[in-house]
Structure formats: structure tokens, C-alpha cells
Design an enzyme around this catalytic site. Structure first.
Site, mmCIF file in Angstrom:
data_model
loop_
_atom_site.group_PDB
_atom_site.id
_atom_site.type_symbol
_atom_site.label_atom_id
_atom_site.label_comp_id
_atom_site.label_asym_id
_atom_site.label_seq_id
_atom_site.Cartn_x
_atom_site.Cartn_y
_atom_site.Cartn_z
ATOM 1 C CG ASP A 10 -22.895 -2.424 -5.172
ATOM 2 O OD1 ASP A 10 -22.450 -1.809 -6.157
ATOM 3 O OD2 ASP A 10 -22.305 -2.435 -4.073
ATOM 4 C CB SER A 11 -19.533 -4.497 -7.345
ATOM 5 O OG SER A 11 -19.332 -3.502 -6.351
ATOM 6 C CE1 TYR A 42 -19.207 -6.291 -10.735
ATOM 7 C CE2 TYR A 42 -20.948 -4.677 -11.027
ATOM 8 C CZ TYR A 42 -20.553 -5.991 -10.933
ATOM 9 O OH TYR A 42 -21.481 -6.989 -11.037
ATOM 10 N N GLY A 43 -15.025 -1.081 -10.095
ATOM 11 C CA GLY A 43 -14.537 0.248 -10.474
ATOM 12 C C GLY A 43 -13.324 0.307 -11.369
ATOM 13 C CB CYS A 73 -23.645 -0.494 -8.613
ATOM 14 S SG CYS A 73 -21.921 -0.576 -9.123
ATOM 15 C CG ASN A 74 -22.730 5.942 -8.069
ATOM 16 O OD1 ASN A 74 -22.974 5.506 -6.947
ATOM 17 N ND2 ASN A 74 -23.175 7.104 -8.494
ATOM 18 C CB THR A 75 -19.146 1.104 -11.166
ATOM 19 O OG1 THR A 75 -18.447 1.816 -10.145
ATOM 20 C CG2 THR A 75 -18.178 0.649 -12.224
ATOM 21 C CD GLU A 152 -17.579 -5.763 -0.878
ATOM 22 O OE1 GLU A 152 -17.726 -6.959 -0.624
ATOM 23 O OE2 GLU A 152 -18.524 -5.007 -1.192
ATOM 24 C CB CYS A 184 -18.621 4.856 -4.842
ATOM 25 S SG CYS A 184 -18.316 3.119 -4.440
ATOM 26 C CB THR A 185 -23.775 2.373 -3.568
ATOM 27 O OG1 THR A 185 -23.147 1.251 -4.215
ATOM 28 C CG2 THR A 185 -24.639 3.123 -4.561
ATOM 29 C CG HIS A 186 -18.789 -0.259 -1.695
ATOM 30 N ND1 HIS A 186 -19.271 -0.563 -2.937
ATOM 31 C CD2 HIS A 186 -18.449 -1.454 -1.124
ATOM 32 C CE1 HIS A 186 -19.234 -1.878 -3.121
ATOM 33 N NE2 HIS A 186 -18.741 -2.444 -2.037
HETATM 34 N N1 DGL Z 1 -20.593 0.344 -5.201
HETATM 35 C C1 DGL Z 1 -20.171 0.554 -6.511
HETATM 36 C C2 DGL Z 1 -20.377 1.934 -7.053
HETATM 37 O O1 DGL Z 1 -21.315 2.568 -6.631
HETATM 38 C C3 DGL Z 1 -19.009 -0.219 -7.045
HETATM 39 C C4 DGL Z 1 -17.701 -0.094 -6.386
HETATM 40 C C5 DGL Z 1 -16.755 -1.094 -7.018
HETATM 41 O O2 DGL Z 1 -17.125 -2.263 -7.093
HETATM 42 O O3 DGL Z 1 -15.680 -0.670 -7.438
HETATM 43 O O4 DGL Z 1 -19.684 2.412 -7.899
#
Ligand code: DGL
Length: 274
Positions: A10-11, A42-43, A73-75, A152, A184-186
Site C-alpha cells: 500500500d502507499s 497516492y490518491g 490499495c484501491n488507488t 498516517e 480506500c484501505t486507510h
Molecule cells: N490506501 C490507499 C487506497 O486504498 C491509498 C491512499 C493514498 O495513498 O492516497 O486508496
């Protein structure tokens, strides 16, 4: 039987919400987790840039004997999953797909809110999921600027996190959404706050358990499972600060493992002594 590890990336710490479920379901598997905290979030980045990161990270995980890769990570899934599958055809990948299908199946109000990054909404994957599974319901898209940064920093329910979330979900609720999809996995780490703000009539869909089950199915199908009696180990890598990562991951999921730092050098990941 295959003793090699499942690679997960993931990011940042968001992928730990997936790792936690994989660990619970497959405790006999070794896991290698990479958090690209040098580049989080990453988004807001261009999809081609995220794709480049995802390729290098995959190479790093394969060099460290990953037998399968979970793009937690979805992104990165939106930006790179299709590409990764064609570049590494012999490696099984598990990716994130916004959980629009279960949301469309269970919404009573026929209005579903999806919480994700701008890049996830830009990718073709999101449009195709909506087209395939949610043509009969209204799907509202919502980005939550700054929320990944707050998570984060380990701020799961402080004033700023609360404000970002409140401002984000209010218009969705006003438009009648009774189901919120965490794409988003966060975001699973802020479920308690989200549920508090959204109220009891709103269901929150966290795809992490389904992703863990999918990972189990994939390694089974490819005959890659570790011996059942084995006790799996976790190795963590971060492109950020390993001390901070260790503290934060401990407070988020408390799954012990060695944390190492890894560096970006000419678009490749290298260990400190290389
Ligand atoms: N956790 C990530 C996702 O699922 C990335 C979030 C990010 O880095 O912007 O999209």
C-alpha cells in the site's frame, strides 16, 4: 504446499487493514508488507506515476520470494492491477475493487456513497464496477482530502479528522445514502468515528474480510498454501521512517514483525546496504 510469503503493499499503513484480516484467516502464512510512505498519499497522484511505483514494489516483493501479491490499495489497484497482471502473468494478484456490489444489493434507500481517493474515481475500474453492479441505484462519489494524512499521523478521532469526515459524509447523508463503501484501505481505521458521525441507520462496508477470503481462495487454487501447522511470520518494509511505522502499526493492528527501511533509488527499491 509452498512456504514462500504473501506480498502485500500500500502507499502507507492503510494496507494493514487488509493484512490484519489475512493474518486472522491465514495464520500459517508468512507475510511481507511494504508501505510506500515516501510517496503517501497516492490518491492525488497521476495514475501513470502510481503504476510505476506499483511495478517496482512488485519487483521488490518478488525478489523477496513473494508467491502472490495483494495490492492492498484501491488507488494502486485502479492505476496498475490490469497492467501488473499482464506484466507478471505467472504471479497471482489480488486487488481491491470498490465494494459497490454488496452495497447495491443491500441499500434500502437506493443511494450508496463511495469514499475513495480522486485517483480511484478516475480509474476505469470504478466506472466498470458501477456499470456492472449498480446500474439500478444512485452512486455518490466522495473524496476526503487530508484524511489519509491524518490516519498516517495516527489521528483517528481528533478534531481535524472529525471535521474532514463530517464535511465529507454530510452531503451523502443529505442525499439519502444509507450505505457507505470504504474504497480506500486507510479508512477502516476510522470506522468507529464514521459510525458515530453517520448514525445507526447507515451501514458501512469494509471490504477487508472479503479480500482476505479471496486471498485464501487464490493461494488454494494455485496450490500455494503454506503447511497448516506452520506459524507465519511478518516482515514489514517502509520507504518512510521505520520507527514511526513500528509505533503506528502497533497502535493500529499490533501484529508483531521486524520492520526494515527500504529506499527508492532510480525508481527501484533497494535495501540500505545495497
Ligand atoms: N490506501 C490507499 C487506497 O486504498 C491509498 C491512499 C493514498 O495513498 O492516497 O486508496
Amino acid at each position: 504446499m509452498d512456504d514462500r510469503a504473501i506480498g502485500i503493499f500500500d502507499s502507507g499503513v492503510g494496507g494493514l487493514s487488509i493484512l490484519r484480516q489475512i493474518r486472522a484467516l491465514l495464520p500459517n502464512e508468512d507475510l511481507i508488507f511494504l508501505a510506500d510512505q515516501a510517496h503517501v498519499p497516492y490518491g492525488q497522484r497521476a495514475l501513470h506515476e502510481v503504476r510505476t511505483f506499483a511495478h517496482s514494489i512488485t519487483n521488490f516483493l518478488l525478489d523477496h520470494h513473494a508467491k502472490t501479491i495483494v495490492v492492498a490499495c484501491n488507488t494502486a489497484s485502479a492505476a496498475a492491477l490490469k497492467d501488473l497482471r499482464s506484466t507478471f502473468p505467472s504471479i497471482p494478484f489480488v486487488g481491491m475493487e470498490p465494494a459497490v456490489k454488496p452495497a447495491a444489493e443491500t441499500t434500502q434507500s437506493q443511494v450508496v456513497g463511495v469514499l475513495a481517493t480522486p485517483a480511484t474515481f478516475q480509474g476505469k475500474l470504478f466506472a466498470s464496477v458501477v456499470e456492472r453492479f449498480a446500474s439500478n441505484v444512485t452512486v455518490l462519489e466522495k473524496t476526503l482530502p487530508g484524511l489519509v494524512d491524518q490516519i498516517e499521523q495516527g489521528d483517528l478521532d481528533g478534531a481535524k479528522t472529525r471535521e474532514i469526515l463530517e464535511q465529507g459524509i454530510l452531503p451523502l447523508l443529505e442525499h439519502g445514502a444509507d450505505t457507505l463503501v470504504l474504497a480506500c484501505t486507510h479508512y477502516p481505521f476510522i470506522i468507529p468515528l464514521l459510525s458515530e458521525l453517520a448514525g445507526p441507520g447507515v451501514q458501512v462496508i469494509d471490504p477487508a474480510p472479503a479480500i482476505a477470503r479471496q486471498t485464501g481462495r487464490v493461494i488454494n487454487q494455485h496450490d500455494l498454501s503454506a503447511p497448516p501447522e506452520k506459524h507465519g511470520q511478518i516482515d514489514y518494509y517502509t520507504t518512510g521512517d521505520p520507527v514511526r511505522f513500528e509505533e503506528l502499526s502497533k497502535s493500529l493492528i499490533d501484529e508483531p514483525g521486524i520492520v526494515r527501511q527500504v529506499f527508492w533509488r532510480r525508481k527501484k527499491l533497494v535495501l540500505p546496504d545495497c
